[in-house]
Design an enzyme around this catalytic site. Structure first.
Site, short mmCIF file in Angstrom:
data_model
loop_
_atom_site.label_atom_id
_atom_site.label_comp_id
_atom_site.label_asym_id
_atom_site.label_seq_id
_atom_site.Cartn_x
_atom_site.Cartn_y
_atom_site.Cartn_z
N THR B 63 -8.19 -15.29 41.45
CA THR B 63 -7.99 -16.61 42.03
C THR B 63 -9.08 -16.80 43.07
OG1 THR B 63 -6.47 -18.15 43.08
CG2 THR B 63 -6.21 -15.85 43.71
N GLU B 64 -9.73 -17.98 43.05
CA GLU B 64 -10.97 -18.13 43.80
C GLU B 64 -10.77 -18.13 45.31
OE1 GLU B 64 -9.91 -20.22 41.40
OE2 GLU B 64 -10.43 -22.31 41.84
N ASN B 65 -9.52 -18.26 45.75
CA ASN B 65 -9.28 -18.14 47.18
C ASN B 65 -9.14 -16.69 47.63
OD1 ASN B 65 -6.89 -18.51 45.59
ND2 ASN B 65 -5.69 -18.59 47.46
N SER B 105 -15.71 -13.92 46.63
CA SER B 105 -14.97 -14.45 45.48
C SER B 105 -15.88 -15.28 44.58
CB SER B 105 -13.80 -15.30 45.98
OG SER B 105 -13.01 -15.73 44.90
#
Lengths: 229, 229
Positions: B63-65, B105
């Protein structure tokens, strides 16, 4: 090395009108709510706000926007189900938007912190966000030139700080904190807990104290107390 | 891998049933995600694919966070405000999870380390151009998030979308009329009516659901390649 200050108001003292303010957080995780609330009270205006989102609900960044303090928002994802304050101001032409792909946002901030003059990236090539940007073909692939984003101030949230300002984070609340901590003249962190120097395992420190100027302990907040989460 | 193998296959028509439901579509996409791959599922419908991944396949969700090893949505006591996905939904962590900051990320995404991403779309063109961030209508507020980074950087970009708009217009088009997210970046398109692979020879139809290849050719304005022709 950081100064440990007693209150959020003390932490944000001196932020000048017209400052570029980097604000950590993604959604509501890692948002430095106490510092933002204090910035609303502090009263600086004409701010350029750099953050992933442009406020949720009516608190935090939404309150700062609603108070008319923000001239421009630099972010990747302004439009959300509860971004009504930004939406209204944007549609009324009262706030400028620079929309930045999320990876460019992170990397432009990282570049500022690392002393990089500009960098080439393929993200955005062939899209409307490439307009006005220098394009260069390197080894057969097209890239856009992107410039750093440097803050006058960074407001971030971390889990723990020691007395020097070494920071550790918690889960996905880390998000933009570590890169923003490298990229502003004055870096201000609110933390859940302040521990003595020597109490943090040096192997686990994510943001070393060299980046951090002021630390304040966050007010205790019940889970979900923000009224949005 | 999967896409290459699919290119050699003939079109399979499932014409004696209706179109796939969205859950069936998610399950169909899950079948094409290689074991042991690192995968980002876009916000919205693609998130549902996680429910259909074989736990034994060792697929790791990004997840990009700032997390690898993301688990299912959190419920009740599992909910932790510091642990959310890119859609800001509370999630859980799986054994072997890792947290990292936003620049790391997106280095994973932009540096080509992520094997697969699945994104939603407004439109995809026959050459694999993707439009999924902005309607382009005046007054609509755009939000790009990480879409341009994922479209440009992921090893395979898969699209999950409906094939037709509510008014029946095709979303797989000769040229996108919506603003682009990325150029020639989509490798496969999964819809309720059919699965498509972008090849050097054109758009190959792998499977149809509730529609024949002939009917599909009548409704789409692009040439379709098939083992049946």
């Amino acid at each position: 090395m950081a100064s440990i200050v007693a209150t959020a108001d003390e932490a944000v003292a001196g932020i000048a009108h017209g400052s570029t303010v980097l604000v950590g957080g993604f959604g509501l995780a890692g948002v430095p709510m106490d510092l933002i609330d204090a910035l609303v009270r502090q009263g600086a205006t004409g701010l350029t706000l750099v953050s992933n989102n442009a406020g949720n609900g009516t608190a935090g960044l939404a309150a700062l926007l609603d108070a008319g303090r923000v001239r421009k928002v630099v972010c990747s994802f302004p439009r959300q189900s509860d971004s009504q304050v930004f939406d209204r101001l944007y549609r009324a032409g009262k706030v400028e938007l620079e929309l930045v792909p999320q990876g460019n946002l992170a990397e432009r901030i990282r570049a500022a912190g690392a002393g990089i003059g500009a960098f080439y990236t393929p993200t955005g090539v062939g899209t409307p966000l490439a307009e006005g940007k220098e394009t260069r073909v390197i080894d057969g692939r097209a890239y856009l030139l992107e410039h750093p984003i440097k803050g006058d101030v960074a407001l971030i949230s971390a889990y723990k700080s020691d007395g020097l300002g070494n920071l550790v984070y918690r889960k996905t609340a880390r998000n933009f904190g570590p890169v923003m901590a490298t990229a502003a003249t004055t870096v201000i962190a609110q933390v859940t807990e302040i521990v003595p120097v020597g109490a943090l395992d040096p192997e686990t420190v994510i943001t070393p104290s060299i980046y951090v100027d002021r630390v304040v302990q966050a007010a205790a907040r019940e889970p979900g107390a923000c009224g949005v989460c | 891998m999967t896409a290459a193998a699919a290119c050699d296959a003939e079109t399979v028509e499932h014409a004696r049933r209706g179109p796939l439901s969205t859950d069936e579509l998610a399950a169909r996409i899950a079948l094409d995600i290689p074991p042991r791959s690192y995968v980002n599922l876009g916000i919205g419908q693609p998130t549902r694919i996680a429910d259909y991944l074989d736990p034994a396949a060792g697929i790791i969700l990004h997840t990009e966070n700032g997390m690898l090893g993301m688990g299912p949505a959190a419920h009740g006591d599992e909910i932790d405000d510091d642990l959310i996905n890119a859609g800001k939904v509370p999630v859980t962590e799986l054994p072997g999870a890792a947290y990292f900051h936003h620049a790391d990320s997106f280095a994973m995404i932009r540096g080509g380390h992520l094997d697969v991403c699945v994104l939603g779309a407004f439109q995809v063109s026959a050459r694999g151009d993707l439009a999924n961030w902005h309607t382009g209508r005046p007054g609509d507020i755009p939000a790009v998030g990480g879409a341009m980074d994922l479209a440009t950087g992921a090893g395979q970009v898969l699209v999950m979308m409906s094939l037709f708009t509510r008014s029946g217009e095709p979303k797989l088009v000769p040229d996108c009329t919506y603003p682009l997210t990325g150029v020639a970046c989509v490798s496969r398109v999964f819809t309720h009516h059919a699965v498509f692979t972008m090849t050097d020879n054109g758009v190959l139809v792998n499977e149809t659901f509730g529609i024949t290849l002939g009917e599909l050719r009548e409704r789409l304005d692009i040439p379709l390649v098939s083992g049946l022709t």
